[in-house]
Write an enzyme that holds these catalytic residues in place. Structure first.
Site, PDB file in Angstrom:
ATOM      1  NE  ARG A 104     -10.901  -2.189  -1.174  1.00  0.00           N
ATOM      2  CZ  ARG A 104     -11.468  -1.343  -0.352  1.00  0.00           C
ATOM      3  NH1 ARG A 104     -12.549  -0.682  -0.721  1.00  0.00           N
ATOM      4  NH2 ARG A 104     -10.977  -1.134   0.843  1.00  0.00           N
ATOM      5  CB  THR A 108      -8.481   2.738  -9.597  1.00  0.00           C
ATOM      6  OG1 THR A 108      -8.202   1.337  -9.445  1.00  0.00           O
ATOM      7  CG2 THR A 108      -7.363   3.391 -10.373  1.00  0.00           C
ATOM      8  CG  ASP A 200      -8.254  -5.008   5.772  1.00  0.00           C
ATOM      9  OD1 ASP A 200      -7.864  -4.374   4.782  1.00  0.00           O
ATOM     10  OD2 ASP A 200      -8.429  -6.261   5.757  1.00  0.00           O
ATOM     11  CG  ASP A 203      -4.979  -6.411   7.340  1.00  0.00           C
ATOM     12  OD1 ASP A 203      -4.374  -7.321   6.736  1.00  0.00           O
ATOM     13  OD2 ASP A 203      -4.854  -5.214   7.057  1.00  0.00           O
TER      14      ASP A 203
HETATM   15  N1  URA Z   1     -12.934  -4.068   3.139  1.00  0.00           N
HETATM   16  C1  URA Z   1     -12.683  -4.184   4.461  1.00  0.00           C
HETATM   17  O1  URA Z   1     -12.055  -5.121   4.899  1.00  0.00           O
HETATM   18  N2  URA Z   1     -13.173  -3.225   5.291  1.00  0.00           N
HETATM   19  C2  URA Z   1     -13.889  -2.187   4.863  1.00  0.00           C
HETATM   20  O2  URA Z   1     -14.315  -1.363   5.667  1.00  0.00           O
HETATM   21  C3  URA Z   1     -14.115  -2.073   3.472  1.00  0.00           C
HETATM   22  C4  URA Z   1     -13.632  -3.026   2.642  1.00  0.00           C
END
Ligand code: URA
Length: 209
Positions: A104, A108, A200, A203
Site C-alpha cells: 500500500r 495514496t 497491522d 507486523d
Molecule cells: N491492514 C492491516 O494490517 N490492518 C488494518 O487494520 C488494515 C489493513
C-alpha cells in the site's frame, strides 16, 4: 450486491477475540490465524462439487465421493495472506499455491504490484484468495482483477476482518466474487486501518514491530 458470508462459528469468534487483544504475542497470533484459517476453510469449501470414484474397501467395491476437478488454487496476498493460507492448506494439502505481492502506498493507499506468480491451468481451477484484512479494499480489488483476467473457474475471497468501506468497494468492482470473513468491523480510520480491528496483521504475524 455481492455475497458476504460472516463465519459466526463460536470457535472462530473466540479465537478472533484472542487475536484482537493487543497483548497477544506473535506466537499466539500466528497459531490463532492458522486455526481460524482452517475453520474458515471448512466453510469456504462447503460447496465444492463431488463426483464418485470406484474404490475397494477391505470388504467390497463401492462408488465413493471424491472432490471433482483439478486441484484448488490458494492465493496469498503477501505478506499477511500467508497466515490464513497456512490454515486453509491444512484442509487442502494438495492445493496449488499462488502469490501476489502488493504494497500500500502509504500516502495514496493505492495498491502497487511487485510480485505475481500463479499456478498453470488456472482456467480449470477454483481459486481462493487469502488476505486477513479487507480494509480500503484496494489490494484485494487489484489482486482479484489480475486473477480474473486469467479466467479461473471460480473466485472466492477470504479475510479475517472486513471494513464496510472495503466490502462496498470490493463488490463494486467484483460483484460476483463472494467474501468470507470472521467479522465486519465498524469503520476505517484516516490511515486506512480497521477499527476496532487488530492492528497491522503483517507486523503482528511476523513480529516486525
Ligand atoms: N491492514 C492491516 O494490517 N490492518 C488494518 O487494520 C488494515 C489493513
Amino acid at each position: 450486491m455481492g455475497e458476504v458470508h460472516v463465519i459466526s462459528h463460536p470457535l472462530v469468534q473466540h479465537k478472533l477475540t484472542l487475536m484482537r487483544r493487543k497483548d497477544t504475542p506473535t506466537s499466539g497470533f500466528r497459531q490463532l490465524l492458522e486455526e481460524i484459517g482452517m475453520l474458515m476453510g471448512y466453510e469456504v469449501t462447503r460447496d465444492m462439487p463431488l463426483s464418485t470414484e470406484k474404490i475397494e474397501t477391505p470388504l467390497e467395491e463401492m462408488d465413493a465421493p471424491v472432490l471433482e476437478g483439478k486441484k484448488v488454487v490458494l492465493v496469498s496476498i503477501l505478506r499477511a495472506g500467508d497466515g490464513i493460507l497456512t490454515g486453509v492448506l491444512k484442509l487442502l494439502p494438495s492445493a496449488r499455491i499462488g502469490h501476489i505481492g502488493l504494497y500500500r502506498d502509504p500516502k495514496t493507499l493505492v495498491a502497487v504490484e511487485y510480485y505475481f506468480k500463479i499456478p498453470e491451468e488456472i482456467e480449470d481451477r477454483d481459486v481462493i484468495v487469502c488476505d486477513p484484512m479487507l480494509a480500503t479494499g484496494n489490494s484485494a480489488i487489484a489482486a482479484v482483477e489480475r486473477l480474473a483476467e486469467l479466467k479461473p473457474k471460480s473466485l472466492k475471497f477470504v479475510c479475517l476482518l472486513a471494513a464496510p468501506e472495503g466490502i462496498a468497494a470490493f463488490h463494486e468492482h467484483h460483484p460476483n466474487v463472494p467474501i468470507y470473513t470472521a467479522s465486519i468491523d465498524r469503520q476505517l480510520n484516516e490511515k486506512g486501518y480497521i477499527l476496532p480491528g487488530l492492528g497491522d496483521a503483517g507486523d503482528r504475524l511476523f513480529g516486525t514491530k
